[in-house]
Motif scaffolding. Structure first.
Motif, PDB file in Angstrom:
ATOM      1  N   ASN A 100       0.867  -1.165   0.000  1.00 26.71           N
ATOM      2  CA  ASN A 100       0.000   0.000   0.000  1.00 26.71           C
ATOM      3  C   ASN A 100       0.906   1.219   0.000  1.00 26.71           C
ATOM      4  OD1 ASN A 100      -1.516   2.241   1.483  1.00 26.71           O
ATOM      5  ND2 ASN A 100      -3.139   0.782   1.039  1.00 26.71           N
ATOM      6  N   GLU A 144      -3.389   7.220  -2.847  1.00 27.43           N
ATOM      7  CA  GLU A 144      -3.091   5.968  -2.165  1.00 27.43           C
ATOM      8  C   GLU A 144      -3.275   4.858  -3.189  1.00 27.43           C
ATOM      9  OE1 GLU A 144      -4.607   3.140   1.531  1.00 27.43           O
ATOM     10  OE2 GLU A 144      -5.519   5.113   1.235  1.00 27.43           O
ATOM     11  N   ASP A 183      -3.301   0.902  -3.529  1.00 31.80           N
ATOM     12  CA  ASP A 183      -3.401  -0.320  -2.740  1.00 31.80           C
ATOM     13  C   ASP A 183      -3.305  -1.513  -3.684  1.00 31.80           C
ATOM     14  OD1 ASP A 183      -4.312  -2.558  -1.238  1.00 31.80           O
ATOM     15  OD2 ASP A 183      -5.385  -1.216   0.124  1.00 31.80           O
TER      16      ASP A 183
END
Length: 196
Positions: A6, A141, A143
């Motif tokens: 992540n 972000e 992931d």
């Protein structure tokens, strides 16, 4: 190789299509035999003028993108010659994720082998990210486990990832690291071989 599960990072919006490997790392810097030290030459012909002075008009030289680790680009990123130095330069510079609508196949494969996640999003999703980055320093972000690119809490894009490559990145393994996991088995097998 460092695991990538992540990642949260600042985005460099490189608004260019068909960025080839000679632009990513120009040929005059391919004489090095190590995999490190190429980051200083990343996009050299765009980052610097002919006299070696920084080109202030090139986006990566803008101080607000210092420390950015996600590169956003247009279609066909990494086209041209198959030099593995291109992902070496990106990684050495600090890039961990490259997002584009499409990649050249060899470059795409080389990214995974060198600990960089190449993320393919739809052209309209990439366009949205460029629009969002036009008036702010965008942070994303990424992931890998859930295969999502998240913009804050309100916007998510799903991306596909080959399961084998995904697991290699999640575990921080390259081909050598994978082989080393079987050292005991390899040793046992070698003991059974006859030497002629």
């Amino acid at each position: 190789m460092e695991a990538l599960i992540n990642h949260i990072g600042k985005v460099i919006p490189l608004d260019k299509a068909n960025v080839d490997t000679d632009q990513i790392i120009p040929k005059q810097f391919l004489k090095r035999i190590e995999r490190t030290g190429f980051g200083q030459f990343l996009f050299y012909d765009w980052r610097f003028e002919a006299n070696g002075v920084k080109n202030d008009s090139f986006i990566m030289n803008d101080a607000k993108f210092e420390g950015a680790s996600i590169l956003l680009a247009r279609k066909n990123f990494g086209c041209g010659s198959s030099r593995e130095h291109a992902p070496w330069a990106l990684k050495d510079y600090g890039i961990k994720v490259v997002i584009a609508p499409s990649f050249a196949d060899i470059f795409y494969n080389n990214c995974f082998k060198n600990g960089i996640l190449p993320v393919v999003l739809k052209e309209e999703e990439v366009e949205e990210l460029f629009e969002k980055s036009s008036n702010q320093t965008l942070e994303l972000e990424v992931d890998l486990e859930f295969q999502e690119v998240c913009v804050g809490n309100d916007l998510k894009y799903h991306f596909e990832a080959d399961e084998y490559r995904k697991q290699m990145l999640l575990k921080g393994l390259d081909d050598i690291g994978l082989t080393e996991m079987y050292t005991d088995e390899i040793y046992e097998y070698e003991q059974t071989r006859k030497v002629y």
